[in-house]
Write a protein that holds these residues in place. Structure first.
Motif, mmCIF file in Angstrom:
data_model
loop_
_atom_site.group_PDB
_atom_site.id
_atom_site.type_symbol
_atom_site.label_atom_id
_atom_site.label_comp_id
_atom_site.label_asym_id
_atom_site.label_seq_id
_atom_site.Cartn_x
_atom_site.Cartn_y
_atom_site.Cartn_z
ATOM 1 N N VAL A 113 6.356 -5.694 17.960
ATOM 2 C CA VAL A 113 6.444 -5.140 16.613
ATOM 3 C C VAL A 113 5.337 -4.117 16.413
ATOM 4 O O VAL A 113 4.299 -4.181 17.066
ATOM 5 C CB VAL A 113 6.349 -6.231 15.510
ATOM 6 C CG1 VAL A 113 7.527 -7.177 15.573
ATOM 7 C CG2 VAL A 113 5.051 -6.985 15.579
ATOM 8 N N ALA A 114 5.586 -3.179 15.534
ATOM 9 C CA ALA A 114 4.577 -2.184 15.158
ATOM 10 C C ALA A 114 4.265 -2.396 13.680
ATOM 11 O O ALA A 114 5.179 -2.571 12.873
ATOM 12 C CB ALA A 114 5.104 -0.777 15.395
ATOM 13 N N VAL A 115 2.983 -2.378 13.355
ATOM 14 C CA VAL A 115 2.565 -2.578 11.968
ATOM 15 C C VAL A 115 1.653 -1.436 11.571
ATOM 16 O O VAL A 115 0.634 -1.193 12.219
ATOM 17 C CB VAL A 115 1.802 -3.919 11.797
ATOM 18 C CG1 VAL A 115 1.379 -4.112 10.351
ATOM 19 C CG2 VAL A 115 2.642 -5.086 12.289
ATOM 20 N N SER A 116 2.034 -0.731 10.533
ATOM 21 C CA SER A 116 1.175 0.322 9.999
ATOM 22 C C SER A 116 0.254 -0.302 8.958
ATOM 23 O O SER A 116 0.696 -1.072 8.103
ATOM 24 C CB SER A 116 2.018 1.417 9.333
ATOM 25 O OG SER A 116 2.857 2.008 10.287
ATOM 26 N N VAL A 117 -1.039 0.024 9.044
ATOM 27 C CA VAL A 117 -2.030 -0.534 8.122
ATOM 28 C C VAL A 117 -2.836 0.607 7.516
ATOM 29 O O VAL A 117 -3.253 1.516 8.228
ATOM 30 C CB VAL A 117 -2.976 -1.514 8.862
ATOM 31 C CG1 VAL A 117 -4.042 -2.055 7.929
ATOM 32 C CG2 VAL A 117 -2.178 -2.641 9.492
ATOM 33 N N VAL A 118 -3.046 0.552 6.211
ATOM 34 C CA VAL A 118 -3.841 1.562 5.522
ATOM 35 C C VAL A 118 -4.819 0.870 4.581
ATOM 36 O O VAL A 118 -4.636 -0.285 4.210
ATOM 37 C CB VAL A 118 -2.964 2.549 4.692
ATOM 38 C CG1 VAL A 118 -2.042 3.338 5.596
ATOM 39 C CG2 VAL A 118 -2.179 1.828 3.627
ATOM 40 N N GLU A 119 -5.864 1.623 4.221
ATOM 41 C CA GLU A 119 -6.788 1.133 3.209
ATOM 42 C C GLU A 119 -6.547 1.923 1.934
ATOM 43 O O GLU A 119 -6.571 3.157 1.942
ATOM 44 C CB GLU A 119 -8.229 1.303 3.663
ATOM 45 C CG GLU A 119 -9.214 0.746 2.658
ATOM 46 C CD GLU A 119 -10.662 0.893 3.102
ATOM 47 O OE1 GLU A 119 -11.539 0.773 2.237
ATOM 48 O OE2 GLU A 119 -10.898 1.150 4.293
ATOM 49 N N ARG A 120 -6.275 1.214 0.841
ATOM 50 C CA ARG A 120 -6.046 1.842 -0.464
ATOM 51 C C ARG A 120 -6.923 1.155 -1.498
ATOM 52 O O ARG A 120 -6.872 -0.062 -1.633
ATOM 53 C CB ARG A 120 -4.588 1.646 -0.886
ATOM 54 C CG ARG A 120 -3.726 2.796 -0.615
ATOM 55 C CD ARG A 120 -2.375 2.614 -1.266
ATOM 56 N NE ARG A 120 -1.419 3.185 -0.342
ATOM 57 C CZ ARG A 120 -0.206 2.796 -0.153
ATOM 58 N NH1 ARG A 120 0.281 1.800 -0.850
ATOM 59 N NH2 ARG A 120 0.567 3.375 0.709
#
Length: 92
Positions: free
Chosen positions: A54-61
């Motif tokens: 699986v691919a998981v995109s992670v961001v900081e907001r």
């Protein structure tokens, strides 16, 4: 190599399974490394764990880390055939 001893050879940069090869026999390691080095200067050899990638995109907001998207990673048949052709040429 036994099923328990299978390895995955992959570049440290990039994403998904680009340049990654599951190695079932020792004689496949050199070609797998050639494939990994096509995507970067450093390669990893790790124990292979069978399952769904699986691919998981992670961001900081706003100071909070959030996952944006989770997706199964599937390699189309055309890419599998091309990868096999490239690996066969690299092992010559």
């Amino acid at each position: 190599m036994s099923t328990a001893a299978r390895k995955i050879v992959k570049p440290t940069k990039g994403g998904s399974s680009l340049g990654a090869t599951i190695v079932r026999e020792r004689r496949e390691v050199a070609a797998a490394l050639v494939g990994a080095f096509a995507y970067g200067d450093i390669a990893l050899i790790e124990h292979y764990i069978e399952g769904t990638e699986v691919a998981v995109s992670v961001v900081e907001r706003d100071g909070k880390v959030q996952s944006v998207r989770v997706a199964d990673v599937e390699m189309p048949e055309a890419w599998r055939r091309l990868r096999g052709w490239v690996e066969a040429r690299a092992s010559r």
